[in-house]
Scaffold this active site. Sequence first.
Site, mmCIF file in Angstrom:
data_model
loop_
_atom_site.group_PDB
_atom_site.id
_atom_site.type_symbol
_atom_site.label_atom_id
_atom_site.label_comp_id
_atom_site.label_asym_id
_atom_site.label_seq_id
_atom_site.Cartn_x
_atom_site.Cartn_y
_atom_site.Cartn_z
ATOM 1 N N HIS A 148 0.818 -1.207 0.000
ATOM 2 C CA HIS A 148 0.000 0.000 0.000
ATOM 3 C C HIS A 148 0.856 1.262 0.000
ATOM 4 O O HIS A 148 2.073 1.218 0.151
ATOM 5 C CB HIS A 148 -0.950 -0.015 1.207
ATOM 6 C CG HIS A 148 -0.275 0.005 2.540
ATOM 7 N ND1 HIS A 148 0.212 1.157 3.119
ATOM 8 C CD2 HIS A 148 -0.030 -0.993 3.412
ATOM 9 C CE1 HIS A 148 0.730 0.872 4.298
ATOM 10 N NE2 HIS A 148 0.604 -0.430 4.493
ATOM 11 N N CYS A 164 2.898 -4.864 6.767
ATOM 12 C CA CYS A 164 2.631 -4.557 5.364
ATOM 13 C C CYS A 164 3.866 -3.985 4.672
ATOM 14 O O CYS A 164 4.819 -3.549 5.316
ATOM 15 C CB CYS A 164 1.492 -3.558 5.255
ATOM 16 S SG CYS A 164 -0.098 -4.224 5.818
#
Length: 188
Positions: A148, A164
């Site tokens: 992301h 992440c």
Amino acid sequence: MITRRTFLGSAAATAGLAATSAATTAAAQTYLVPEQQLPRVVQINRDYAPGELHVEPDAFKLYWMLGPGLALEYAVGIGRAGLYESGDFRIKAKKEWPSWTPTPDMIARDPGSYKRYEDGMEGGINNPLGARALYLFRGNRDTFLRIHGTNAPRTIGTAVSNGCVRLLNSHITDLYTRVPMNSRAVLH
């Protein structure tokens, strides 16, 4: 071909959206991407198939494979010690300006930072998932791992996330357009 001007222009446009935002995005507006963190086409001596994503955590690099030995390289931030999860995944969802909800583990680790968001946060410039997100699945199970964007550009090239992989918003916006659904993503 991706040039420094293209990415600086994209970053400026993204930063322009943040003009009315709080201090979190003020830092992003004035951030000049270091030359070594700009995306570039590279030759790599790896046996990665075209159309795959590969994250090499020790180098803080993500490779979008263009052809045999040829990749588009992006600088990334990764999960901090004990939270980076290697594995073989598939992109089963893609979202623009995604909403975000911290996982129960995140809330348990740091309730002072995450408890207030347990019901979620709408997508937008202040959202930790940034401008775009690629959702990593194993089979049909969402792993809650994402590739992301970020509203904290200085974290690129570091191991600070909750697991992440993060890119600058302008970089994930570019990558998002390239990666089709069901693409393979390997976190080494």
